[in-house]
Scaffold this active site. Structure first.
Site, PDB file in Angstrom:
ATOM      1  N   THR A 183      53.122  26.014 111.974  1.00 54.30           N
ATOM      2  CA  THR A 183      53.277  27.469 111.840  1.00 54.30           C
ATOM      3  C   THR A 183      51.907  28.037 111.581  1.00 54.30           C
ATOM      4  O   THR A 183      51.145  27.448 110.836  1.00 54.30           O
ATOM      5  CB  THR A 183      54.161  27.821 110.623  1.00 54.30           C
ATOM      6  OG1 THR A 183      55.481  27.352 110.858  1.00 54.30           O
ATOM      7  CG2 THR A 183      54.211  29.324 110.378  1.00 54.30           C
ATOM      8  N   ASP A 222      62.187  30.611 108.243  1.00 54.67           N
ATOM      9  CA  ASP A 222      61.700  31.806 107.551  1.00 54.67           C
ATOM     10  C   ASP A 222      60.735  32.640 108.393  1.00 54.67           C
ATOM     11  O   ASP A 222      60.588  33.842 108.179  1.00 54.67           O
ATOM     12  CB  ASP A 222      60.960  31.390 106.267  1.00 54.67           C
ATOM     13  CG  ASP A 222      59.781  30.473 106.572  1.00 54.67           C
ATOM     14  OD1 ASP A 222      59.928  29.576 107.428  1.00 54.67           O
ATOM     15  OD2 ASP A 222      58.711  30.648 105.960  1.00 54.67           O
TER      16      ASP A 222
HETATM   17  N1  ASP Z   1      58.332  27.620 108.102  1.00 58.25           N
HETATM   18  C1  ASP Z   1      58.605  27.070 109.397  1.00 58.25           C
HETATM   19  C2  ASP Z   1      60.082  27.010 109.590  1.00 58.25           C
HETATM   20  O1  ASP Z   1      60.792  26.615 108.693  1.00 58.25           O
HETATM   21  C3  ASP Z   1      58.055  25.716 109.628  1.00 58.25           C
HETATM   22  C4  ASP Z   1      56.738  25.412 108.974  1.00 58.25           C
HETATM   23  O2  ASP Z   1      55.994  26.290 108.618  1.00 58.25           O
HETATM   24  O3  ASP Z   1      56.425  24.226 108.784  1.00 58.25           O
HETATM   25  O4  ASP Z   1      60.536  27.313 110.666  1.00 58.25           O
END
Ligand code: ASP
Length: 338
Positions: free
Chosen positions: A197, A228
């Site tokens: 991300t 999120d």
């Molecule tokens: N936050 C992202 C999600 O849960 C994944 C990540 O940042 O590692 O989709």
């Protein structure tokens, strides 16, 4: 900057813009400033900085910054990223400006720059979120090309490995050690570090804040899963009076505490960006319990209106990129709790 010092300056009639040369607890206050999650943030910051140093708007900076990461085929952001369990890459993104406007796309397929579609949602529709086929349809109507439905070589290898085991369990800091997101159990054989991300927040020379967040989510997620990252208040939140925050890591746990909204509200109460991120991480650990929290990673980063920044995470291993000058674009390790 300590609240007392700020109030004193305000009472002297010194504008926020002229604060840039004053010292805070963390050093000289920085503005413009851009920060973003993980190592890919360095390249993304460079693109954002080009906008900021020319006096551009933070909103343009955070869009153009993360587009660099979306274009990268070696990253878990954009179409080169890991697919879901069914072998299809679905992307999530959101963006928010200094006026509280925001836009988001969830589970969009075959679109190279979901962040730009999110911006169009914000600017051209009465809505905040579009998901799935509807999001794709809107993107096409807006002139975004529909890319081929095809896995990158890395993602293909990774998915084929995953299919052999068919596991679905979180692995801490897999981004550092194995290359793909916190749910991904398999090692990439490229040996490269890929992060899943990119969240970016920035303040421009006019003192305006904006943020962006874009991801493929969790590798091998269930089809239809949203994390999120496309959710305003979870993966990203901006309040131009106070500050901006973004998140990375296990999205479900960020959503449960409305993570970035919490960080901004804690800054409103006078906490520094770093302490606000720390409190939000503590909240996750409190809600989830210490033992279960040891199985996941979440990292928050934040900036405030005065140009201070900070980050905090659950486990060791999270880092973020900070840029506030042509020759100042560097990685900082997030402090951690467990
Ligand atoms: N936050 C992202 C999600 O849960 C994944 C990540 O940042 O590692 O989709």
């Amino acid at each position: 900057m300590e609240r007392r010092k700020f109030l004193t300056l305000s009472s002297l009639g010194i504008s926020a813009l002229s604060l840039s040369s004053f010292k805070s607890a963390k050093g000289t206050l920085r503005r413009p400033l851009v920060i973003s999650t993980w190592d890919a943030g360095i390249e993304a910051n460079k693109a954002a900085w080009k906008v900021l140093r020319g006096g551009g708007r933070a909103l343009d900076a955070v869009e153009q910054g993360v587009m660099v990461t979306e274009s990268s085929q070696n990253c878990c952001v954009g179409l080169g990223a890991n697919p879901d369990r069914d072998g299809i890459v679905t992307l999530d993104a959101c963006i928010m400006d200094e006026l509280g406007n925001c836009g988001s796309v969830g589970a969009i397929e075959r679109i190279k720059h979901p962040i730009s579609v999110a911006r169009r949602v914000m600017e051209k529709t009465p809505h905040v979120m579009l998901v799935g086929q509807g999001a794709q349809q809107f993107a096409v109507e807006e002139g975004f090309p529909l890319e081929e439905q095809k896995l990158s070589p890395d993602a293909k290898r990774s998915y084929e490995n995953w299919l052999k085991k068919n596991e679905y369990k979180p692995v801490i800091n897999i981004e550092k050690t194995q290359g793909h997101g916190p749910f991904a159990p398999n090692k990439l054989d490229t040996g490269e570090w890929n992060h899943d991300t990119i969240g970016m927040v920035a303040i421009d020379a006019n003192g305006n804040l904006s943020g962006s967040c874009t991801t493929s989510g969790a590798g091998f997620k269930m089809r239809g899963r949203l994390g999120d990252s496309p959710i305003i208040g979870a993966g990203l939140f901006v309040d131009n009076e106070i500050g901006a925050a973004t998140a990375t890591g296990q999205g479900e746990d960020v959503i449960r505490i409305c993570g970035t909204h919490l960080v901004v509200e804690l800054m409103r109460q006078g906490l520094s960006p770093e302490n606000a991120c720390k409190k939000a991480v503590e909240r996750i650990i409190k809600v989830k319990g210490t033992e279960k929290s040891k199985q996941i990673q979440v990292g928050f980063i934040a900036i405030n209106k005065q140009g201070e920044y900070g980050g905090y995470c659950i486990q060791k291993g999270f880092n973020f990129a900070v840029c506030y000058a042509d020759d100042k674009n560097f990685m900082e390790d997030g402090k951690y709790i467990l």
